[in-house]
Each structure stands twice: as C-alpha cells, then as structure tokens.
Design a protein around this motif. Structure first.
Motif, short mmCIF file in Angstrom:
data_model
loop_
_atom_site.label_atom_id
_atom_site.label_comp_id
_atom_site.label_asym_id
_atom_site.label_seq_id
_atom_site.Cartn_x
_atom_site.Cartn_y
_atom_site.Cartn_z
N ARG A 41 3.55 -10.80 3.86
CA ARG A 41 3.16 -9.81 2.86
C ARG A 41 1.66 -9.50 2.95
N TYR A 42 0.86 -10.53 3.18
CA TYR A 42 -0.58 -10.34 3.33
C TYR A 42 -0.88 -9.43 4.51
N GLU A 43 -0.22 -9.68 5.64
CA GLU A 43 -0.44 -8.86 6.82
C GLU A 43 0.02 -7.42 6.59
N GLU A 44 1.12 -7.25 5.87
CA GLU A 44 1.63 -5.91 5.57
C GLU A 44 0.64 -5.14 4.72
N LEU A 45 0.08 -5.79 3.71
CA LEU A 45 -0.87 -5.11 2.81
C LEU A 45 -2.18 -4.78 3.51
N THR A 46 -2.70 -5.75 4.27
CA THR A 46 -3.97 -5.49 4.96
C THR A 46 -3.82 -4.42 6.03
N ALA A 47 -2.66 -4.36 6.66
CA ALA A 47 -2.41 -3.32 7.66
C ALA A 47 -2.44 -1.93 7.03
N LYS A 48 -2.12 -1.87 5.75
CA LYS A 48 -2.14 -0.60 5.03
C LYS A 48 -3.53 -0.32 4.44
N GLY A 49 -4.48 -1.23 4.69
CA GLY A 49 -5.82 -1.04 4.16
C GLY A 49 -5.98 -1.47 2.72
N ILE A 50 -5.03 -2.26 2.22
CA ILE A 50 -5.06 -2.72 0.83
C ILE A 50 -5.72 -4.09 0.79
N ALA A 51 -6.85 -4.19 0.09
CA ALA A 51 -7.57 -5.46 -0.01
C ALA A 51 -6.78 -6.44 -0.87
N CYS A 52 -6.62 -7.66 -0.39
CA CYS A 52 -5.88 -8.66 -1.16
C CYS A 52 -6.30 -10.05 -0.72
N ASP A 53 -5.96 -11.03 -1.55
CA ASP A 53 -6.28 -12.41 -1.27
C ASP A 53 -4.98 -13.15 -0.92
N ARG A 54 -4.98 -13.86 0.21
CA ARG A 54 -3.76 -14.51 0.70
C ARG A 54 -3.21 -15.50 -0.34
N ASP A 55 -4.09 -16.28 -0.95
CA ASP A 55 -3.64 -17.26 -1.95
C ASP A 55 -3.02 -16.57 -3.16
N GLU A 56 -3.61 -15.45 -3.56
CA GLU A 56 -3.07 -14.71 -4.70
C GLU A 56 -1.71 -14.12 -4.36
N VAL A 57 -1.56 -13.64 -3.14
CA VAL A 57 -0.27 -13.11 -2.70
C VAL A 57 0.80 -14.21 -2.77
#
Length: 220
Positions: free
Chosen positions: A155-171
């Motif tokens: 999920r983290y890789e999917e979001l970052t690939a879309k340019g969406i900033a996120c935290d892996r631990d939060e995901v």
C-alpha cells in the motif's frame, strides 16, 4: 453451470488486482464490491456525515444510488449519475468505507445490487463477505491474504507511486485498524468461508497468485 468466483480477504491483500486479472484470464465479468462501498463512503464524506453517526448514514442511504457500468472492458462506478472512479481510492475514503460498511443498512443496499449482477452473468467478485454472505453458493471461493507487513509495504508503494505523501508505519496502523473493524463488525464480519481455499500471497508475485487461483478455479 455456476462459474461464479468469490474472493475475500483483508485490506491490501491484492484482491482487486488479482480478481481483475483472473476475470480476464477466464473471460468473466469482474465486480469490485469494495469500490461500491467506497462510492457510498465518498458520498458521506462529501456531505459532511460522520462515520459514527449511524442515523445520518442510514438516512443518507436513501439518497444514494450506486451502479456499475463497463466502458472498454473496464468497470466504472457511478454514484448518483456521476463517474467517481477517480476520487474513491484515497485513504480517507477507504477508512470511511471500512467504518460505514459495518452498518446493516449500507450492506443491505449494496448486497442486493451485487447479487443481481451475479444472477445476470458469471462473475469474479471480491470483497470482505462475498463467499460467506453475498454469494454463498459461489462455485469457487478463495480467501486471499498476506502478512500485515507485506500488505502495508504494498500500500505504501502504491501511494508513493501516485505521488501521495505517507508514512509507512501509519499505513500499517491503518491496515491493522481496518482489519480489526472488518473482523469484529456485527454484520457480516470478515472471515474465511469453511469451503474457501486459503491463498497467502505474502511471498508471491501477482502472476503467481493469478496462476494459483486460476488452477484452483479450473480444477473445480
């Protein structure tokens, strides 16, 4: 012959991706039930309805129409006449869908549509309670899962690939929270149907998962 395939499993297990590819391989219609719940969740968010306000959610359901159409072989989710494919894949919508899908009124509204779709044609349908509730007579039932860490990484890789900033631990925390809600809700909790085949994709690539489920389907 009943050729319907039900794929259940927790958030981030890859159900939608696998179900879509499997449907193409078997020449069946793919139905993404999660997208239908997300469409309703998007409506609630757009109208300022809180997830914990069950009365408001129930009242809003009367004003919501969710349908599915196919354009160039791709599923399009229509909410009150508007194509919402491009706005229902955010984390906010996903969390709202997980919370509100626990309400019986939400599930009843969408289960009826899902069953009608399966009555019309052979489908591959994925969700949380397809094999246990929506299509209990499905010829093939799969419970697709993966470790929490693997699902969070995907999920983290999917979001970052879309340019969406996120935290892996939060995901990962969000996935754990959604698992708990899905598995402990009063109405149609997420669980493996007794006659479903368990497929753990933690160490598997997409093609390997598709081939594994394809072989299970063909054998049945």
């Amino acid at each position: 012959m009943n050729r319907t395939i039900a794929i259940d499993g927790p958030a981030g297990a890859g159900k939608s991706t696998i179900a879509k590819l499997l449907a193409r391989k078997l020449d069946l219609i793919y139905v993404d039930t999660g997208a239908m719940y997300r469409a309703m969740a998007y409506y609630f968010l757009s109208h300022g309805i809180a997830a914990e306000d069950e009365a408001a959610v129930a009242a809003a359901c009367q004003d919501v129409s969710v349908s599915i159409v196919y354009e160039n072989g791709e599923q399009q989710v229509i909410l009150n006449g508007e194509n919402v494919n491009g706005v229902i894949r955010t984390e906010e919508v996903g969390n709202m869908a997980s919370a509100t899908s626990a309400y019986p009124v939400v599930r009843e509204k969408l289960v009826e549509l899902q069953r009608r779709l399966a009555e019309k044609t052979a489908v591959v349908m994925d969700g949380r309670d397809i094999g246990t509730c929506v299509l209990p007579d499905a010829r093939v039932k799969i419970y697709l899962t993966a470790s929490t860490a693997a699902r969070a990484e995907r999920r983290y890789e999917e979001l970052t690939a879309k340019g969406i900033a996120c935290d892996r631990d939060e995901v990962e925390r969000d996935i754990r929270d959604r698992d708990y809600r899905d598995m402990h809700r009063e109405t149609s909790p997420l669980c493996q149907a007794p006659d479903a085949v368990l497929v753990d994709s933690s160490e598997m690539g997409i093609d390997e998962v598709v081939e594994t489920i394809y072989n299970i389907a063909v054998s049945k």
